[in-house]
Enzyme design. Sequence first.
Site, PDB file in Angstrom:
ATOM      1  N   GLU A   1       4.359  11.752   6.312  1.00 47.47           N
ATOM      2  CA  GLU A   1       3.109  12.054   5.604  1.00 47.47           C
ATOM      3  C   GLU A   1       2.197  12.949   6.434  1.00 47.47           C
ATOM      4  OE1 GLU A   1       0.864   8.701   4.182  1.00 47.47           O
ATOM      5  OE2 GLU A   1       1.747   8.917   2.218  1.00 47.47           O
TER       6      GLU A   1
ATOM      7  N   LYS B   1       1.726  10.357  -8.909  1.00 48.62           N
ATOM      8  CA  LYS B   1       0.816   9.357  -9.497  1.00 48.62           C
ATOM      9  C   LYS B   1       0.230   9.874 -10.803  1.00 48.62           C
ATOM     10  CE  LYS B   1      -0.571   7.358  -5.051  1.00 48.62           C
ATOM     11  NZ  LYS B   1      -1.671   7.168  -4.074  1.00 48.62           N
TER      12      LYS B   1
HETATM   13  O1  LIG Z   1      -4.055   1.532   1.247  1.00 53.71           O
HETATM   14  P1  LIG Z   1      -3.925   2.220  -0.066  1.00 53.71           P
HETATM   15  O2  LIG Z   1      -5.112   3.013  -0.450  1.00 53.71           O
HETATM   16  O3  LIG Z   1      -3.466   1.273  -1.147  1.00 53.71           O
HETATM   17  O4  LIG Z   1      -2.752   3.312   0.094  1.00 53.71           O
HETATM   18  C1  LIG Z   1      -1.452   2.876   0.396  1.00 53.71           C
HETATM   19  C2  LIG Z   1      -0.575   4.111   0.645  1.00 53.71           C
HETATM   20  O5  LIG Z   1      -0.471   4.842  -0.548  1.00 53.71           O
HETATM   21  C3  LIG Z   1      -0.934   6.186  -0.575  1.00 53.71           C
HETATM   22  O6  LIG Z   1      -0.376   6.748  -1.738  1.00 53.71           O
HETATM   23  C4  LIG Z   1      -0.531   7.014   0.641  1.00 53.71           C
HETATM   24  O7  LIG Z   1       0.705   7.651   0.413  1.00 53.71           O
HETATM   25  C5  LIG Z   1      -0.354   6.224   1.907  1.00 53.71           C
HETATM   26  O8  LIG Z   1      -0.834   6.996   2.987  1.00 53.71           O
HETATM   27  C6  LIG Z   1      -1.078   4.911   1.839  1.00 53.71           C
HETATM   28  O9  LIG Z   1      -0.802   4.178   3.016  1.00 53.71           O
END
Ligand SMILES: O=P(O)(O)OC[C@H]1O[C@H](O)[C@H](O)[C@@H](O)[C@@H]1O
Length: 529
Positions: A291, A426
């Site tokens: 990432e 998404k």
């Molecule tokens: O902690 P959150 O906001 O739920 O995100 C959880 C994960 O999903 C996102 O889509 C990113 O790809 C990640 O970098 C992150 O760790």
Amino acid sequence: MNKTIRFDYANARAFVKQHEWEQLSPAIEIAHHMLHSRTGPGNDYLGWVDWPEQYDRDEYERIRQASARIQSDSDVLLVIGIGGSYLGAKAVLDILGHSFYNLLPKSKRRFPEIYFVGNNISPIYISHLMDVLEGKNVSVNVISKSGTTTEPAIAFRLFREWLEKKYGREEAKKRIYITTDKQRGALKKLADDEGYECFVIPDDIGGRYSVLTAVGLLPIAVSGANMDALMRGAKDARERYMVMDLRDNPCYLYAAIRNALYRKGKTVELLVSYEPQFRYFAEWWKQLFGESEGKDGKGIFPASAEFSTDLHSLGQYIQDGMRHLFETVVSVTKPAVDLTVQEDPADVDGLNFLTGKRMGYVNKKAFEGTVLAHVDGGVPNLLVEIPEASAYYLGGLIYFFEKACGISGYLLGVNPFDQPGVEAYKANMFALLGKPGYERQKAELEARLRENKTYLTVEETAAYLELPETFIMEKIKQGRIRAVHDGNEYIINKEQFNHHLEEIRKLQEFEDAARHEPIPESYDVKDED
Ligand SMILES: O=P(O)(O)OC[C@H]1O[C@H](O)[C@H](O)[C@@H](O)[C@@H]1O
């Protein structure tokens, strides 16, 4: 004084000359200053750089108290989170805990079983986990920096209902611990409205760099691992990896050499370990580097392999496949426990020459033999070794890779601390799920899906041909459109009607016309002249 992490690149020398990585020193110095002066791209997300020194001591104590409460009133802790919100914690628990921790009898496992959920959209996984919870006291730690990530949100809906059904709403509240943004986000609002205990993911620390914050520390503390030693290891590593001279800074040297290898076409890095307990450390490392570096069409692709296991599956490719690989082996000098190979009087397997040898010794010879074979096959090998798989050295290893990643991203000329690319899937997923406001995208994406499919249902065929479903069914009954009934529905091979699509449309127009033409009272049949 504790020993340090050993970085050895002897098995890459044949592939990258000293001057090729030394020439990166000026760029690394710039990257170093961008990190420490917070002047580079993504500088809003550099809180992790000094976190081992500057972490919030009050919250740290609250974490310790909450973990003690969970240890006393729960048989199980569910950690709900995805990506950086769970990978670090699972990596640390797997390395510092017992390989079969959750299966140990309570007498041998002093702390709650810990399961990770909300990191997929599998109804099977969650249903099976719910079976495991029967009759057990459960607490839940929901972790999400944004507070809106789909997978943990769905899981939390399901387990919040499970908790409230088991304990009632008020008692359930005492078993829900939220780790999220300090002020913002849906999860923070919910926690405030419901009175759940909250822990903070600092604004300036992104998910994949957050394992040493409450994100990782609460589950780690509940597991009984020594979080003080973990933080001390990271703190010492922070000081150690401040020096600019590459020869004295293995973290920067690793970043330089991997970048030099990348410039020479080694575009895939395999993180390799000879201990299954490192499987999730590799998963954490893949997100961290993938990432951070995978942007603007650039970046080393992070992959992982478990040896000697995968030598029996990926070994062929690594030895003889495309030469775009290099390996970074993470190893532990001394395994926490060891076993001795026993003699077999019949010596059926021919291994009596190993009698009395420790398995750790055999594993090490497998490692040495493999490195030589892979180097001979054109695969450079780097080694990152910690003296033992302890919390102190694991804290240092985490910081080693976090900092090497930040430096590497800057060497690559990308922003190592954002992840714009994850939004694409998404948006598509929400549109296809019918999220309000995505109607136009939904229609477009469904049309594209039909284009990309060879086999369509009647409904999809009707939409694809822009014809009524009744018409399609009629043509199937008449045999004009061939369809296979799979027990549920008719499946149509789009290829078989594409070539007479025009005919089908004309048929539809004709039938439409016929249906709408006024039927004459009588037919005036003119005598033929
Ligand atoms: O902690 P959150 O906001 O739920 O995100 C959880 C994960 O999903 C996102 O889509 C990113 O790809 C990640 O970098 C992150 O760790």
